[in-house]
Every structure is written in structure tokens, then in C-alpha cells.
Enzyme design. Sequence first.
Site, PDB file in Angstrom:
ATOM      1  N   HIS A  30      15.493   8.326 -17.458  1.00 52.37           N
ATOM      2  CA  HIS A  30      14.323   7.523 -17.803  1.00 52.37           C
ATOM      3  C   HIS A  30      13.476   8.255 -18.836  1.00 52.37           C
ATOM      4  O   HIS A  30      13.014   9.369 -18.589  1.00 52.37           O
ATOM      5  CB  HIS A  30      13.491   7.251 -16.537  1.00 52.37           C
ATOM      6  N   GLN A  85      14.776   0.327 -12.184  1.00 58.87           N
ATOM      7  CA  GLN A  85      16.172   0.595 -11.826  1.00 58.87           C
ATOM      8  C   GLN A  85      16.508   0.071 -10.434  1.00 58.87           C
ATOM      9  O   GLN A  85      17.599  -0.449 -10.211  1.00 58.87           O
ATOM     10  CB  GLN A  85      16.444   2.097 -11.919  1.00 58.87           C
ATOM     11  N   CYS A 115      11.899   0.197 -19.147  1.00 59.78           N
ATOM     12  CA  CYS A 115      11.021   0.370 -17.991  1.00 59.78           C
ATOM     13  C   CYS A 115       9.834  -0.590 -18.107  1.00 59.78           C
ATOM     14  O   CYS A 115       9.129  -0.600 -19.114  1.00 59.78           O
ATOM     15  CB  CYS A 115      10.530   1.810 -17.927  1.00 59.78           C
ATOM     16  N   GLU A 116       9.642  -1.400 -17.075  1.00 59.87           N
ATOM     17  CA  GLU A 116       8.552  -2.376 -17.121  1.00 59.87           C
ATOM     18  C   GLU A 116       7.181  -1.731 -16.972  1.00 59.87           C
ATOM     19  O   GLU A 116       6.174  -2.361 -17.272  1.00 59.87           O
ATOM     20  CB  GLU A 116       8.751  -3.457 -16.056  1.00 59.87           C
ATOM     21  N   HIS A 117       7.118  -0.497 -16.518  1.00 59.46           N
ATOM     22  CA  HIS A 117       5.824   0.165 -16.334  1.00 59.46           C
ATOM     23  C   HIS A 117       5.324   0.843 -17.600  1.00 59.46           C
ATOM     24  O   HIS A 117       4.119   0.898 -17.841  1.00 59.46           O
ATOM     25  CB  HIS A 117       5.912   1.204 -15.210  1.00 59.46           C
ATOM     26  N   HIS A 118       6.259   1.421 -18.400  1.00 63.01           N
ATOM     27  CA  HIS A 118       5.839   2.189 -19.570  1.00 63.01           C
ATOM     28  C   HIS A 118       6.470   1.713 -20.878  1.00 63.01           C
ATOM     29  O   HIS A 118       6.214   2.273 -21.926  1.00 63.01           O
ATOM     30  CB  HIS A 118       6.196   3.672 -19.370  1.00 63.01           C
ATOM     31  N   CYS A 173      10.567   7.551 -19.701  1.00 62.65           N
ATOM     32  CA  CYS A 173       9.187   7.713 -19.238  1.00 62.65           C
ATOM     33  C   CYS A 173       9.028   9.034 -18.490  1.00 62.65           C
ATOM     34  O   CYS A 173       7.908   9.509 -18.334  1.00 62.65           O
ATOM     35  CB  CYS A 173       8.728   6.516 -18.391  1.00 62.65           C
TER      36      CYS A 173
END
Length: 165
Positions: free
Chosen positions: A126, A98, A57-60, A128
Site C-alpha cells: 500500500h 483490500q 485506496c479509498e482513504h488516501h 499510503c
Amino acid sequence: MDDPSIKDTPNRVAKMLVDETCNGLFTEPPEITTFPIDEHTSRDLIVIEDIPFSSLCEHHFQPFIGKATVAYLPNDRIMGLSKAARVLDYFAARPQVQERLTGEVAQFLYEQLNAKGVLVIVQAEHFCMKVRGVKKHGSSTITTAIRGDIDKQEVISSLKLAGKV
């Protein structure tokens, strides 16, 4: 910190990110091996399902793990079946969301195969959502991407016939 068991952890993590988890950022996309359709080859829907993958995940920077289904209507060529998995792995091997992953796989296959249509379905868990924030184990996310002339209901019907839906 002087703990010998974690002294080299930053180097191991950096190596893992460059060489494994995010290597799709540094490599060329896979070549798609195709074969011409002759009079004995079906031009009907081709479905490759339950292709496992993992991404980050690019955010977390937490993993998301799942399976994908790739369906396509060939035009004048069919692809080697392993190529769908290679394309999925290539786009999954980078910090990602995703929704984008699903669309990138569909677009790449649509263009490379010159297919009449492509449908990609991705279902993933996920981390996250599992280990931080709401901490909801067992939830999953489903995304779809359609390119060209392909009937989503035809794909779902094919999966139902195979006992998958």
C-alpha cells in the site's frame, strides 16, 4: 498557474480516474464463462495464483498493488481461467480497501460458479504506507476470504507442494 506542462493535468487525472483507475464503478461485472464437468474433468481443488492487480485506496487515493490467489472447489462447472483475473480487475478498478476487495471477489465467484467453496488470498503493498504516514517500504498486507465448504489448509498444502509457500 501558467506552466504548460501541468495546465491540462486536472483533466488528465479526471479522465484517468473515470476511464481506467475507477472504471469498475461505471461498468457491468464480467460474465463468467463456465464449462460443464464431465467424467474426465477433475472435481478437485483448482488454484489460480499470482494474479497481479492494482487498486486505489479509498482513504488516501494512493495505489495498492499486489497479487491474488483464487482457489475453488467446483460443483458442476469449471470456469475459464482468465475469468478469475477479470473478476479481480473489475472489483479492483474502484476506490477500495483490500479487505472488501478480497471478500467481493470471493463472494462473486462463489455465487457465479455455484462452487462448493471459494478461497481468495490477496497480498498487496500500500502506497499510503510507503509514501505518507509511517513511510514503511517493503511491508505488505495479506487478506483472505472464504465462502462455502473449502479447506484453507488444503489450499496452503497445494501451494506448498507447488513450492509457493
